[in-house]
Structure formats: C-alpha cells, structure tokens
Enzyme design. Structure first.
Site, PDB file in Angstrom:
ATOM      1  N   ARG A 146      -2.665  15.806   2.605  1.00  0.00           N
ATOM      2  CA  ARG A 146      -3.368  17.060   2.845  1.00  0.00           C
ATOM      3  C   ARG A 146      -3.369  17.938   1.598  1.00  0.00           C
ATOM      4  O   ARG A 146      -2.344  18.110   0.941  1.00  0.00           O
ATOM      5  CB  ARG A 146      -2.703  17.848   3.991  1.00  0.00           C
ATOM      6  CG  ARG A 146      -2.423  17.042   5.238  1.00  0.00           C
ATOM      7  CD  ARG A 146      -3.680  16.687   5.992  1.00  0.00           C
ATOM      8  NE  ARG A 146      -3.351  16.121   7.274  1.00  0.00           N
ATOM      9  CZ  ARG A 146      -3.862  14.994   7.772  1.00  0.00           C
ATOM     10  NH1 ARG A 146      -4.753  14.319   7.087  1.00  0.00           N
ATOM     11  NH2 ARG A 146      -3.501  14.550   8.959  1.00  0.00           N
ATOM     12  N   ASP A 151       4.403   3.984  13.657  1.00  0.00           N
ATOM     13  CA  ASP A 151       3.482   3.516  12.628  1.00  0.00           C
ATOM     14  C   ASP A 151       2.894   2.177  13.052  1.00  0.00           C
ATOM     15  O   ASP A 151       2.952   1.810  14.229  1.00  0.00           O
ATOM     16  CB  ASP A 151       4.171   3.448  11.263  1.00  0.00           C
ATOM     17  CG  ASP A 151       5.324   2.455  11.184  1.00  0.00           C
ATOM     18  OD1 ASP A 151       5.595   1.771  12.193  1.00  0.00           O
ATOM     19  OD2 ASP A 151       5.960   2.357  10.115  1.00  0.00           O
ATOM     20  N   GLU A 176      -5.775   1.616  14.532  1.00  0.00           N
ATOM     21  CA  GLU A 176      -6.566   0.912  13.518  1.00  0.00           C
ATOM     22  C   GLU A 176      -7.683   0.096  14.172  1.00  0.00           C
ATOM     23  O   GLU A 176      -8.829   0.086  13.701  1.00  0.00           O
ATOM     24  CB  GLU A 176      -5.669  -0.007  12.693  1.00  0.00           C
ATOM     25  CG  GLU A 176      -4.760   0.720  11.709  1.00  0.00           C
ATOM     26  CD  GLU A 176      -3.923  -0.241  10.893  1.00  0.00           C
ATOM     27  OE1 GLU A 176      -4.160  -1.474  10.987  1.00  0.00           O
ATOM     28  OE2 GLU A 176      -3.034   0.212  10.158  1.00  0.00           O
ATOM     29  N   HIS A 207       0.850  -1.197   0.000  1.00  0.00           N
ATOM     30  CA  HIS A 207       0.000   0.000   0.000  1.00  0.00           C
ATOM     31  C   HIS A 207       0.882   1.243   0.000  1.00  0.00           C
ATOM     32  O   HIS A 207       2.053   1.198   0.357  1.00  0.00           O
ATOM     33  CB  HIS A 207      -0.928   0.017   1.219  1.00  0.00           C
ATOM     34  CG  HIS A 207      -0.207  -0.005   2.538  1.00  0.00           C
ATOM     35  ND1 HIS A 207       0.295   1.132   3.139  1.00  0.00           N
ATOM     36  CD2 HIS A 207       0.116  -1.031   3.364  1.00  0.00           C
ATOM     37  CE1 HIS A 207       0.883   0.806   4.274  1.00  0.00           C
ATOM     38  NE2 HIS A 207       0.793  -0.489   4.438  1.00  0.00           N
TER      39      HIS A 207
END
Length: 548
Positions: A401, A136, A171, A9
C-alpha cells in the site's frame, strides 16, 4: 540479525539490531520486477547491509522465512530433483559472489513459514499477549494456522492443510473471473459491485475448513495443488453465473460471483477468528499471511466484536516473513516483550538530497527547489486544479500500500479524480482508489477502526460522501489510511494544507507505479514512473517539476 524471504516470489530482507527493526526492503523495489518472481533476495540483503554499514560476515544469523527441507518432504522431492525445484536455500542463491565476494554469515537457520508469519504480526503488534491468525496459500504443509503469543512464547496451537487453502481458493476465484491468480485485490474491488448470490464452496464446518461440493483430493504435493484448483474451478462453473470462466465477456458479468467468493472468504475468516478466540481465550488478534491483505475482510473482522482489538501488519504477505523469521531467532537471545507497536511502514530506502538532484539532472527534467512552507501550498494548488501529482518523500513504505511516501495524489472532492488517476496508472476504470486522512479527523469521515496501513476497510459516513466522492466505493466503503504527524510529518502537513484550502483533510492516494510494475522506490524510479504515467507534476523531497 537478518531475515530473508527467499522463495520463488516476494523475496525480501529485514535487518534487526538488538531485536529492533532497522531497515527492510522488498527485492522487487530494487530489481523492478513485480513480486520479484524467481529472484533471489540478494540485492535486498546487500542494500540492508549497506544501510547499516556492515558486511555479511558481521551478521550473527540469517533466518530464512520458510523451511525448504520440510517443504520438499511435503512435495515428495528428493536428491537432485529437490535441488532443481527448490534451489532457494543454497548459498549460491542467497549469497552470490557478484555481491558478497565469497563471504558468508556465521549461521543460516530456517524458520517454519507460518511461525515466521505469526511472529511478523505478534511482536510488532505491541500486544503482551494475543491470538494470531495466519492465512495464506501455503507454507510448507500448512495453509491456515492459529497461534498464541504470550510474552516471549509464540506457538502454533492449531493448523489446517493445503487441501482447503483459503489463499488457493481466492486465487482460483480470481482466475475464474478472468483476472490473474495474483489479482486478489481486483477481485475484492469487483465484489462490491455484485450480490453474493452463489455457492462458492468455501466454509468452516464442524471445526474445520471445507470446500463443499468439491471432490476430495486424490493426489499429493504439487499435483494436489493443481488438482484442487481445477476441481474448484469446475465447481464455480457448475454453481455460479455465468457458469464458465471469463474470456472476452465484460468483467461486470462476474460481479455476483466475486461477491459470492468474497462473502465465503469473510464468513470463513470470521469463523476462524471465533475458533482462535475459543482456543486462546485472548481478547486481541493479530493477522498475517497473504489473505491478511484483504481489506474488506479485515474491516469485517475488526467490526465483528469477536476480538476487542485487531492488528494487521503492513507486510502481511510473504515479504513479511523476512521480518518474522528474524524476530523468531532474535527472541532466543533478546526479550522482545513490551516492544512498541509498529505504527508506521516507513522502513525502506531513503531519498538523499544529492540523489534527488542527480536523478532530475539525468532525466533532463527541470525542477524548482522550494522550502516546505512554499512547496505544500503549491502542491495543494495543483491538486485543487485537477492535477495528478507523483509524490515521493523520505523513506519508502514497505508492503503493497502507498502510504504517502511513494504515492500518486489527487483531489477527493472530484469524482473525476478517479478517472484521472486510473488513467495515469493505466488501471481499470472500475477499480476504487483509497483515501488518506489526518488521524485526528478520521471519525468525522469514516465509521470503523483507524488504521495507518490502509489495510482495514471502513464505511464512509453518509453525510460526508458527497464531499469526498472520489474515494467512496460503490458499497459506501473505503480503505482509509489514518496519517499522524508523528509517523509522517510532511504528508500530514500536506493533508492539513489541503484541509485549510479545500475544506477536507483527505487526499486520494494510490501507489506510485504504472500497471505491471512495482511501486517506485528511488528518485530515479519515481521520475521514470512519472514520465511513463499521465501525472501532471512530480514532487521528490523539496523538488517540484510540472509537466509542460
């Protein structure tokens, strides 16, 4: 020098020349598949090479933003299974013949994921030395790390394993609230509606990250990730109202839960920052990793006083390791010390005039081409009248963003702008929108640290909240983008024109995409998004079209 994020990803490419960034692009912006799930970065690589006018065989080193041999070892994968599960570092995946006709770079080299993250924040920060906090979901066998950057030396000084990952924690919390596992931004916005009243498990105790009340892991590899996430969900159901994962219930029933998860994340990050200060003795901090996109937590870190200065790279998520990996390898031959700070994010594809004209013609949309001195007042007039404007200018911003290169814009003085823009994008009505403000006027409207990347939250000053209600979140916060004339002269001038006519140097700014699509990049993408959306007008370069 080329860097790639080549995993499952957020694949991306960054190209450096003599240690300086030339271009970077995320694969999703080219393929139009959000987060480029299970997509090679090959198209992004081809774009960067074409931008620089070189071939793949001209590249000295392709640096990969994670070490998949090390990841395979942690996952307990060998032989054919390793190749089946992790095909992402094979030549066929990285350099397909359809694009490169059998060409190969001179060398391909993996870089440890968290080292690449740390590099993506340290050298672009412009700091001669600083602590680096990388947070992360996971990279190889690590989920959180503290690094020290000093000149040309960058090294990890402490790390924490996947079993208590802050990324996996957030998550799992997003999933419990009935959002997607990758919808952390939504959970962050929801948190402001609630009170932190529940035990969310995550904490930093006795020098380590813990999940209190969650059983210890009994498995390894991928099974460990699934087991730990399931155990955390079970804990949420025991300890947090409404005591069950959301199905059909209103999202607002989970506001207190979201606030509790957000508080736990912030408290843990502050403790990790204090640990980084203790270990490194440095006064400045750089942040990277997907959790580094949590604007609210970044605002708390910036205001905490633990560090004198805090820098967050605009591609803090995995797409940024393309840049970081390239910097790690470039640092071996080029002194990166003293490089200027990355002050803007406009490193993506450009909008050539001929492409813009062709895109309008192909879309069958009639546009008027105006000089900027006429265009900007007309755009302001439209926004003042309540219009939602799709806005495309110059090179695209990198990262998640919108920063005034690929944006939807609206009037901050009218709370209804929130409704219009969310409707235009097919977004949930409870989600906040962010402001852009001329940097020289930042402190008139916001209490906090000016940030060009819309990645650090700040409080809206109480005395101006009624002047810009569309960008004030329920807790009085916003995530402002401070815009300078040097970084984006056209967008800065538009904000100035709005200031002259409407009395505030602020616009509502949200990403130029509709739900479940990546941000628009090319002129054709911008027009396609405009057509799908409920926007009233579109501007690309000096071309303006108003929906009839």
């Amino acid at each position: 020098m080329v860097g790639l994020n080549h995993g499952a990803h957020d694949s991306s490419c960054a190209l450096l020349r003599d240690g300086e960034l030339v271009v970077t692009v995320e694969q999703e912006r080219l393929s139009r598949r959000k987060r480029a799930v299970d997509q090679s970065p090959a198209d992004a690589l081809k774009f960067c090479l074409d931008h620089a006018g070189i071939r793949l065989s001209d590249v000295d080193v392709v640096a990969l933003g994670s070490d998949h041999d090390r990841l395979a070892e942690w996952l307990h994968l060998e032989g054919a299974e390793r190749l089946r599960v992790l095909p992402f570092d094979t030549p066929e995946w990285l350099f397909p013949d359809r694009l490169f006709d059998g060409e190969r770079p001179r060398e391909v080299r993996p870089v440890a994921h968290h080292l690449a993250h740390a590099a993506s924040a340290f050298w672009p920060s412009g700091y001669e030395d600083c602590a680096v906090l990388v947070v992360d979901a996971m990279g190889e066998d690590t989920a959180t790390s503290i690094a020290l950057g000093e000149g040309r030396d960058l090294r990890i000084v402490e790390d924490f394993g996947v079993e208590t990952s802050l990324g996996f924690f957030y998550e799992a919390a997003s999933e419990f609230a009935g959002l997607g596992r990758n919808d952390g931004g939504k959970l962050m916005g929801l948190a402001s509606y609630g009170r932190a009243a529940h035990d969310a498990a995550l904490a930093f105790e006795d020098g380590t990250i813990v999940w209190r009340g969650v059983p210890d892991a009994t498995t390894v590899g991928r099974d460990l990730i699934n087991e730990r996430s399931a155990a955390l969900q079970e804990h949420f159901a025991r300890a947090s109202f409404p005591y069950a994962p959301r199905r059909e219930e209103s999202i607002m029933a989970y506001a207190d839960f979201a606030a509790s998860a957000q508080r736990a994340l912030e408290t843990t990050l502050l403790a990790l920052a204090a640990r980084a200060r203790e270990l490194t003795g440095r006064e400045r901090l750089a942040i990277a990793g997907g959790v580094g996109l949590n604007c609210t937590a970044n605002g708390k870190l910036a205001d905490s006083g633990i560090f004198d200065q805090v820098y967050v790279q605009p591609m803090a998520h995995d797409a940024g390791v393309a840049l970081g990996a390239a910097l790690v390898v470039a640092n071996e031959t080029t002194d990166l010390t003293g490089r200027s700070r990355m002050e803007h994010a406009y490193w993506g594809p450009d909008l050539a005039d001929e492409d813009v004209a062709k895109a309008f013609a192909n879309a069958g949309i009639r546009a008027e081409e105006l000089p900027y001195e006429s265009l900007l007042p007309e755009v302001v007039r439209l926004i003042e009248s309540g219009a939602v404007v799709a806005w495309g200018q110059g090179r695209a911003e990198v990262g998640p963003r919108a920063l005034g290169a690929r944006s939807f814009l609206g009037d901050p003085r009218d709370r209804q702008s929130l409704t219009r823009l969310n409707n235009a994008k097919n977004r949930e009505m409870w989600r906040p929108l962010a402001p852009s403000v001329q940097a020289e006027h930042f402190h008139e409207f916001f209490d906090g640290s000016p940030n060009p990347f819309m990645i650090v939250a700040a409080k809206v000053r109480p005395e101006v909240r009624t002047r810009i209600p569309a960008v004030v979140h329920v807790d009085g916060s916003a995530r402002p983008q401070a815009v300078t004339a040097e970084a984006n002269p056209v967008y800065h001038a538009l904000l100035g024109e709005f200031h002259r006519r409407a009395g505030v140097p602020v616009l509502v700014n949200t990403s130029l995409n509709v739900a479940e699509e990546p941000m628009a990049s090319s002129a054709a993408d911008i027009l396609g998004t405009f057509v799908k959306s409920g926007a009233d007008a579109v501007v690309i370069g000096r071309h303006l079209a108003v929906r009839s």
